[in-house]
Design a protein around this motif. Structure first.
Motif, PDB file in Angstrom:
ATOM      1  N   CYS A 199      18.473 -17.326   5.239  1.00 46.03           N
ATOM      2  CA  CYS A 199      18.855 -17.067   3.835  1.00 46.03           C
ATOM      3  C   CYS A 199      19.281 -15.608   3.670  1.00 46.03           C
ATOM      4  O   CYS A 199      20.290 -15.322   3.014  1.00 46.03           O
ATOM      5  N   THR A 248      13.671 -13.624  -4.680  1.00 45.42           N
ATOM      6  CA  THR A 248      12.545 -13.305  -5.569  1.00 45.42           C
ATOM      7  C   THR A 248      11.503 -12.477  -4.826  1.00 45.42           C
ATOM      8  O   THR A 248      11.003 -11.466  -5.339  1.00 45.42           O
ATOM      9  N   ALA A 267      11.396 -20.856  -7.210  1.00 41.40           N
ATOM     10  CA  ALA A 267      11.252 -19.395  -7.076  1.00 41.40           C
ATOM     11  C   ALA A 267      10.305 -18.819  -8.123  1.00 41.40           C
ATOM     12  O   ALA A 267       9.474 -17.953  -7.808  1.00 41.40           O
ATOM     13  N   GLU A 307      17.026 -19.884  -0.981  1.00 39.72           N
ATOM     14  CA  GLU A 307      17.628 -18.550  -1.187  1.00 39.72           C
ATOM     15  C   GLU A 307      17.007 -17.858  -2.397  1.00 39.72           C
ATOM     16  O   GLU A 307      16.741 -16.650  -2.374  1.00 39.72           O
ATOM     17  N   GLY A 308      16.752 -18.618  -3.451  1.00 46.64           N
ATOM     18  CA  GLY A 308      16.125 -18.049  -4.647  1.00 46.64           C
ATOM     19  C   GLY A 308      14.738 -17.508  -4.343  1.00 46.64           C
ATOM     20  O   GLY A 308      14.342 -16.448  -4.847  1.00 46.64           O
ATOM     21  N   TYR A 318      13.708 -26.801  -4.684  1.00 45.72           N
ATOM     22  CA  TYR A 318      14.650 -26.838  -5.804  1.00 45.72           C
ATOM     23  C   TYR A 318      14.677 -25.447  -6.438  1.00 45.72           C
ATOM     24  O   TYR A 318      13.773 -24.633  -6.239  1.00 45.72           O
ATOM     25  N   GLU A 319      15.718 -25.170  -7.217  1.00 47.29           N
ATOM     26  CA  GLU A 319      15.893 -23.828  -7.797  1.00 47.29           C
ATOM     27  C   GLU A 319      14.673 -23.309  -8.550  1.00 47.29           C
ATOM     28  O   GLU A 319      14.343 -22.131  -8.483  1.00 47.29           O
ATOM     29  N   LEU A 320      13.983 -24.202  -9.257  1.00 49.67           N
ATOM     30  CA  LEU A 320      12.832 -23.778 -10.073  1.00 49.67           C
ATOM     31  C   LEU A 320      11.655 -23.300  -9.222  1.00 49.67           C
ATOM     32  O   LEU A 320      10.718 -22.706  -9.747  1.00 49.67           O
ATOM     33  N   VAL A 345      19.923 -23.637  -2.101  1.00 52.04           N
ATOM     34  CA  VAL A 345      19.857 -22.702  -3.227  1.00 52.04           C
ATOM     35  C   VAL A 345      18.403 -22.359  -3.557  1.00 52.04           C
ATOM     36  O   VAL A 345      18.059 -21.208  -3.867  1.00 52.04           O
ATOM     37  N   GLY A 346      17.525 -23.350  -3.503  1.00 47.73           N
ATOM     38  CA  GLY A 346      16.114 -23.107  -3.817  1.00 47.73           C
ATOM     39  C   GLY A 346      15.483 -22.119  -2.857  1.00 47.73           C
ATOM     40  O   GLY A 346      14.772 -21.187  -3.263  1.00 47.73           O
TER      41      GLY A 346
END
Ligand SMILES: NC(=O)C1=CN([C@@H]2O[C@H](COP(=O)(O)OP(=O)(O)OC[C@H]3O[C@@H](n4cnc5c(N)ncnc54)[C@H](OP(=O)(O)O)[C@@H]3O)[C@@H](O)[C@H]2O)[C@@H](O)CC1
Ligand SMILES: Nc1ncnc2c1ncn2[C@@H]1O[C@H](COP(=O)(O)OP(=O)(O)O)[C@@H](O)[C@H]1O
Ligand SMILES: [Mg+2]
Length: 291
Positions: A144, A125, A94, A120-121, A90-92, A117-118
């Motif tokens: 990614c 990072t 990263a 890729e983040g 999940y996005e968080l 998206v997670g």
């Protein structure tokens, strides 16, 4: 083509003998990030391979839904759960990776991670960190990267990329069917960024743009799911013990292929699995003193 652009093959690098009073802290802390529901085995293969390649401590960061599965494969590494959804990270995740990476000395990312998206983040990072920590990108970390127009500007000399020809086609735009052109693109990318590219295949090509080598070990028995995941872990293990980036890649592909050759002698090419590679890494490392 490649031969004109690169220097003579360097000698096989070696790990220094271990001091009698050394401890696990002297052999590095690897953080591996990857896995997803349905592909938990990939990142576990990488982590187990890091341990078999000499890393002092190995931690695997996986989507929360995979934690128990990954933890159950091997008692020797530690596991950390990252925020996830049904598709993977999940996005968080990263920001948690950024925290965890502070205490690691080597980072590896990508096997089984998927490309949401997670994920890729996490890749962005890791690339943006002001750090000289070695970083290995494989599989979905490469996928990614290929979704970023400026992916080359995200690379740095501390990085090793380990694409198979399909992944390198996605990144470089050069067709997997044209091996020579793919190798030339790897040299150009090494020159432009300082990163080391490990273009996998039957004679894996390693280049940082200045030095290049074709690997001499390995066999088609290794054409089996998970073989590359093992290589990611081998590279992280060697980097954790202080080998420089190109040298770790050079020695890593050699030992990985040697493990494949020893495994083929034992179980044959047809039955050879990535688990067999793990089992034959010890003999492959022990055989290095004969080189
Ligand atoms: N146990 C687990 O959990 C495992 C999980 N895994 C995870 O699965 C995810 C997907 O990774 P992936 O490598 O399987 O798929 P993908 O990136 O789509 O590449 C295939 C494409 O590239 C092309 N291609 C051309 N030449 C090629 C070549 N020489 N070698 C290989 N491919 C070549 C090929 O062309 P084609 O076969 O059509 O000719 C096709 O179009 C990733 O996260 C990985 O870590 C795996 O590690 C397995 C064990
Ligand atoms: N015919 C072959 N000869 C030697 N090595 C091979 C051969 N086929 C595959 N390999 C090796 O096996 C690994 C496959 O990596 P990869 O395609 O990423 O697998 P996976 O993603 O399933 O783990 C690479 O290290 C590659 O060099
Ligand atoms: Mg792979």
């Amino acid at each position: 083509m490649v031969n004109e652009m690169t220097t003579r093959s360097p000698a096989l690098p070696q790990l220094a003998p271990r001091d009698a009073d050394s401890h696990k802290g002297d052999y590095g802390r690897v953080l591996l990030i990857g896995g997803s529901p349905g592909m938990a085995g990939s990142i576990s293969l990488s982590a187990s391979a890091s341990i078999r390649s000499g890393a002092g401590l190995v931690t695997v960061a996986v989507p929360r839904r995979c934690l128990e599965t990954v933890a159950g494969y091997d008692r020797c590494y530690m596991t950390v759960a990252l925020p996830d959804d049904l598709k993977g990270f999940y996005e968080l995740a990263a920001s948690r990776v950024a925290q965890l990476s502070e205490s690691a000395t080597v980072l590896g990312c990508g096997p089984g991670m998927r490309t949401g998206v997670g994920a890729e983040g996490i890749v962005k990072t890791l690339c943006s960190q002001e750090s000289d920590k070695p970083l290995v990108f494989d599989a979905d970390a490469l996928n990614c990267l290929s979704q970023c127009d400026d992916w080359k500007s995200m690379l740095a000399p501390r990085m090793i990329l380990t694409p198979h020809p399909g992944e390198w086609e996605r990144l470089s735009g050069v067709a997997a069917s044209d091996r020579k052109a793919q190798e030339a693109a790897a040299v150009e990318t090494g020159k432009a960024t300082g990163a080391t590219i490990v273009l996998k295949g039957s004679k894996t090509f390693v280049t940082d743009g200045k030095k290049s080598v074709h690997n001499s070990t390995g066999n088609p028995g290794m054409a089996s799911g998970g073989s590359g995941d093992v290589l990611t872990g081998v590279l992280c293990g060697l980097l954790a013990q202080g080998l420089a980036v190109f040298e770790a890649a050079h020695l890593g592909v050699f030992v990985h292929g040697r493990a494949g050759d020893l495994a083929a002698e034992s179980v044959g090419q047809i039955s050879l699995s990535a688990s067999d590679l793990l089992q034959h890494l010890p003999a492959a490392f022990m055989s290095l003193s004969d080189q």
